[in-house]
Design a protein around this motif. Structure first.
Motif, PDB file in Angstrom:
ATOM      1  N   GLY A  42      57.368 108.889  29.819  1.00  0.00           N
ATOM      2  CA  GLY A  42      57.504 109.955  30.814  1.00  0.00           C
ATOM      3  C   GLY A  42      56.178 110.339  31.430  1.00  0.00           C
ATOM      4  N   CYS A  43      55.146 110.440  30.606  1.00  0.00           N
ATOM      5  CA  CYS A  43      53.794 110.759  31.095  1.00  0.00           C
ATOM      6  C   CYS A  43      53.315 109.712  32.081  1.00  0.00           C
ATOM      7  CB  CYS A  43      52.811 110.800  29.928  1.00  0.00           C
ATOM      8  SG  CYS A  43      52.410 112.397  29.309  1.00  0.00           S
ATOM      9  N   VAL A  44      53.358 108.477  31.652  1.00  0.00           N
ATOM     10  CA  VAL A  44      52.837 107.383  32.477  1.00  0.00           C
ATOM     11  C   VAL A  44      53.602 107.289  33.785  1.00  0.00           C
ATOM     12  CG1 VAL A  44      52.559 104.868  32.589  1.00  0.00           C
ATOM     13  CG2 VAL A  44      51.853 106.115  30.534  1.00  0.00           C
ATOM     14  N   SER A  45      54.902 107.481  33.738  1.00  0.00           N
ATOM     15  CA  SER A  45      55.723 107.422  34.948  1.00  0.00           C
ATOM     16  C   SER A  45      55.249 108.431  35.991  1.00  0.00           C
ATOM     17  CB  SER A  45      57.186 107.672  34.584  1.00  0.00           C
ATOM     18  OG  SER A  45      57.979 107.778  35.737  1.00  0.00           O
ATOM     19  N   VAL A  46      55.001 109.653  35.561  1.00  0.00           N
ATOM     20  CA  VAL A  46      54.526 110.692  36.485  1.00  0.00           C
ATOM     21  C   VAL A  46      53.112 110.386  36.974  1.00  0.00           C
ATOM     22  CG1 VAL A  46      53.855 113.130  36.656  1.00  0.00           C
ATOM     23  CG2 VAL A  46      56.043 112.497  35.609  1.00  0.00           C
ATOM     24  N   LEU A  47      52.235 109.975  36.067  1.00  0.00           N
ATOM     25  CA  LEU A  47      50.854 109.680  36.456  1.00  0.00           C
ATOM     26  C   LEU A  47      50.808 108.534  37.465  1.00  0.00           C
ATOM     27  CD1 LEU A  47      49.118 110.059  32.981  1.00  0.00           C
ATOM     28  CD2 LEU A  47      49.201 111.740  34.840  1.00  0.00           C
ATOM     29  N   GLU A  48      51.640 107.526  37.273  1.00  0.00           N
ATOM     30  CA  GLU A  48      51.698 106.415  38.229  1.00  0.00           C
ATOM     31  C   GLU A  48      52.283 106.863  39.563  1.00  0.00           C
ATOM     32  OE1 GLU A  48      53.826 103.396  36.042  1.00  0.00           O
ATOM     33  OE2 GLU A  48      51.967 102.607  35.155  1.00  0.00           O
ATOM     34  N   LYS A  49      53.276 107.733  39.518  1.00  0.00           N
ATOM     35  CA  LYS A  49      53.884 108.259  40.752  1.00  0.00           C
ATOM     36  C   LYS A  49      52.832 108.941  41.628  1.00  0.00           C
ATOM     37  CE  LYS A  49      57.197 111.697  42.395  1.00  0.00           C
ATOM     38  NZ  LYS A  49      58.155 112.734  42.010  1.00  0.00           N
ATOM     39  N   TYR A  50      51.907 109.644  40.992  1.00  0.00           N
ATOM     40  CA  TYR A  50      50.859 110.353  41.733  1.00  0.00           C
ATOM     41  C   TYR A  50      49.585 109.520  41.861  1.00  0.00           C
ATOM     42  CZ  TYR A  50      53.804 114.406  41.995  1.00  0.00           C
ATOM     43  OH  TYR A  50      54.842 115.252  42.306  1.00  0.00           O
ATOM     44  N   LYS A  51      49.688 108.237  41.546  1.00  0.00           N
ATOM     45  CA  LYS A  51      48.615 107.266  41.772  1.00  0.00           C
ATOM     46  C   LYS A  51      47.303 107.631  41.071  1.00  0.00           C
ATOM     47  CE  LYS A  51      50.540 105.651  46.172  1.00  0.00           C
ATOM     48  NZ  LYS A  51      51.889 105.850  45.760  1.00  0.00           N
ATOM     49  N   VAL A  52      47.414 108.083  39.818  1.00  0.00           N
ATOM     50  CA  VAL A  52      46.220 108.345  39.015  1.00  0.00           C
ATOM     51  C   VAL A  52      45.466 107.027  38.863  1.00  0.00           C
ATOM     52  CG1 VAL A  52      45.415 108.945  36.697  1.00  0.00           C
ATOM     53  CG2 VAL A  52      47.140 110.351  37.835  1.00  0.00           C
ATOM     54  N   GLY A  53      44.174 107.060  39.123  1.00  0.00           N
ATOM     55  CA  GLY A  53      43.365 105.848  39.153  1.00  0.00           C
ATOM     56  C   GLY A  53      43.262 105.116  37.837  1.00  0.00           C
ATOM     57  N   SER A  54      43.186 105.847  36.730  1.00  0.00           N
ATOM     58  CA  SER A  54      43.008 105.206  35.430  1.00  0.00           C
ATOM     59  C   SER A  54      43.765 105.987  34.367  1.00  0.00           C
ATOM     60  CB  SER A  54      41.517 105.155  35.079  1.00  0.00           C
ATOM     61  OG  SER A  54      41.325 104.629  33.795  1.00  0.00           O
ATOM     62  N   ILE A  55      44.541 105.263  33.580  1.00  0.00           N
ATOM     63  CA  ILE A  55      45.266 105.848  32.448  1.00  0.00           C
ATOM     64  C   ILE A  55      44.827 105.093  31.199  1.00  0.00           C
ATOM     65  CG2 ILE A  55      47.522 106.311  31.417  1.00  0.00           C
ATOM     66  CD1 ILE A  55      48.670 106.054  34.336  1.00  0.00           C
ATOM     67  N   VAL A  56      44.288 105.832  30.238  1.00  0.00           N
ATOM     68  CA  VAL A  56      43.829 105.253  28.977  1.00  0.00           C
ATOM     69  C   VAL A  56      44.729 105.805  27.875  1.00  0.00           C
ATOM     70  CG1 VAL A  56      41.904 105.096  27.344  1.00  0.00           C
ATOM     71  CG2 VAL A  56      41.457 105.138  29.816  1.00  0.00           C
ATOM     72  N   VAL A  57      45.162 104.945  26.968  1.00  0.00           N
ATOM     73  CA  VAL A  57      45.997 105.379  25.849  1.00  0.00           C
ATOM     74  C   VAL A  57      45.275 105.084  24.540  1.00  0.00           C
ATOM     75  CG1 VAL A  57      48.216 105.115  24.680  1.00  0.00           C
ATOM     76  CG2 VAL A  57      48.108 104.936  27.179  1.00  0.00           C
ATOM     77  N   LEU A  58      45.126 106.130  23.727  1.00  0.00           N
ATOM     78  CA  LEU A  58      44.557 106.008  22.387  1.00  0.00           C
ATOM     79  C   LEU A  58      45.643 106.355  21.377  1.00  0.00           C
ATOM     80  CD1 LEU A  58      41.249 108.042  22.893  1.00  0.00           C
ATOM     81  CD2 LEU A  58      41.565 105.570  23.128  1.00  0.00           C
ATOM     82  N   THR A  59      45.641 105.671  20.249  1.00  0.00           N
ATOM     83  CA  THR A  59      46.626 105.937  19.205  1.00  0.00           C
ATOM     84  C   THR A  59      45.909 106.403  17.945  1.00  0.00           C
ATOM     85  OG1 THR A  59      48.060 104.219  20.120  1.00  0.00           O
ATOM     86  CG2 THR A  59      48.530 104.949  17.884  1.00  0.00           C
ATOM     87  N   VAL A  60      46.416 107.496  17.388  1.00  0.00           N
ATOM     88  CA  VAL A  60      45.870 108.039  16.143  1.00  0.00           C
ATOM     89  C   VAL A  60      46.989 108.107  15.102  1.00  0.00           C
ATOM     90  CG1 VAL A  60      44.045 109.366  17.285  1.00  0.00           C
ATOM     91  CG2 VAL A  60      46.269 110.432  16.884  1.00  0.00           C
ATOM     92  N   PRO A  61      46.625 108.182  13.808  1.00  0.00           N
ATOM     93  CA  PRO A  61      47.661 108.202  12.782  1.00  0.00           C
ATOM     94  C   PRO A  61      48.630 109.386  12.892  1.00  0.00           C
ATOM     95  CG  PRO A  61      45.552 107.644  11.815  1.00  0.00           C
ATOM     96  CD  PRO A  61      45.281 108.065  13.236  1.00  0.00           C
ATOM     97  N   GLY A  62      48.097 110.590  13.046  1.00  0.00           N
ATOM     98  CA  GLY A  62      48.955 111.772  13.063  1.00  0.00           C
ATOM     99  C   GLY A  62      48.415 112.853  13.970  1.00  0.00           C
ATOM    100  N   ALA A  63      49.150 113.942  14.067  1.00  0.00           N
ATOM    101  CA  ALA A  63      48.802 115.021  14.999  1.00  0.00           C
ATOM    102  C   ALA A  63      47.470 115.693  14.679  1.00  0.00           C
ATOM    103  CB  ALA A  63      49.928 116.057  15.025  1.00  0.00           C
ATOM    104  N   VAL A  64      47.150 115.818  13.401  1.00  0.00           N
ATOM    105  CA  VAL A  64      45.897 116.469  13.015  1.00  0.00           C
ATOM    106  C   VAL A  64      44.694 115.703  13.568  1.00  0.00           C
ATOM    107  CG1 VAL A  64      44.448 117.085  11.029  1.00  0.00           C
ATOM    108  CG2 VAL A  64      46.901 117.572  10.992  1.00  0.00           C
ATOM    109  N   GLU A  65      44.837 114.405  13.748  1.00  0.00           N
ATOM    110  CA  GLU A  65      43.727 113.568  14.214  1.00  0.00           C
ATOM    111  C   GLU A  65      43.546 113.591  15.733  1.00  0.00           C
ATOM    112  OE1 GLU A  65      44.780 112.900  10.293  1.00  0.00           O
ATOM    113  OE2 GLU A  65      46.136 112.319  11.920  1.00  0.00           O
TER     114      GLU A  65
END
Length: 164
Positions: A42-65
């Motif tokens: 859902g996030c990426v879909s909206v960001l692409e719709k508004y032509k955000v220049g760069s989308i970076v995705v980071l993955t962490v183990p859990g919410a605290v991190e």
């Protein structure tokens, strides 16, 4: 209960400036992966719709991190800094107080980042009692919180740019 019908958040006709030069960093957790994947979609879909220049995705183990990863990315990035961060997670209540500790920790961490960094950190972390409640927030009767987080990021980037 918060209801998106009581908000103008989804009214995007005004308040969002061009985003071709923006960089938005999503920091997502490994826990509750199917829900997180839908929040991310859902996030990426909206960001692409508004032509955000760069989308970076980071993955962490859990919410605290999440706050740690955002701070490290901010401090270690060379060149232009991100325009916004979006924290994506889902904490589902269990039988122990662990839920309260995790929710408090990630909420406090995101709040601190919003006061410390010059880029907004958007709280896209679901804190729910059941899996059903999470499902209702990824396209169900409570809307799509991933899309809402992206719209919030775009509006905050625009706000920041308008007051410089």
């Amino acid at each position: 209960m918060a209801d998106i019908a009581n908000s103008k958040l989804l009214h995007t006709g005004t308040g969002i400036l061009p985003m071709e030069d923006a960089c938005v960093v999503l920091v997502k957790t490994e826990w509750n992966a199917a829900i997180i994947d839908e929040l991310e979609r859902g996030c990426v879909s909206v960001l692409e719709k508004y032509k955000v220049g760069s989308i970076v995705v980071l993955t962490v183990p859990g919410a605290v991190e999440i706050p740690f990863a955002i701070r490290q990315f901010w401090e270690r990035t060379t060149g232009p800094k991100p325009s916004a961060f979006i924290a994506l997670g889902c904490v589902i209540k269990g039988d122990t107080p662990h839920f309260e500790y995790v929710c408090s920790s990630v909420t406090d961490g995101v709040t601190q980042l919003n006061l410390l960094l010059s880029a907004p950190t958007i709280f896209g972390v679901l804190t729910v009692n059941t899996d059903e409640q999470a499902q209702e927030r990824i396209g169900g009767k409570h809307g799509h919180k991933g899309e809402e987080a992206a719209i919030t990021a775009l509006k905050m980037i625009s706000l920041q740019r308008s007051i410089k």
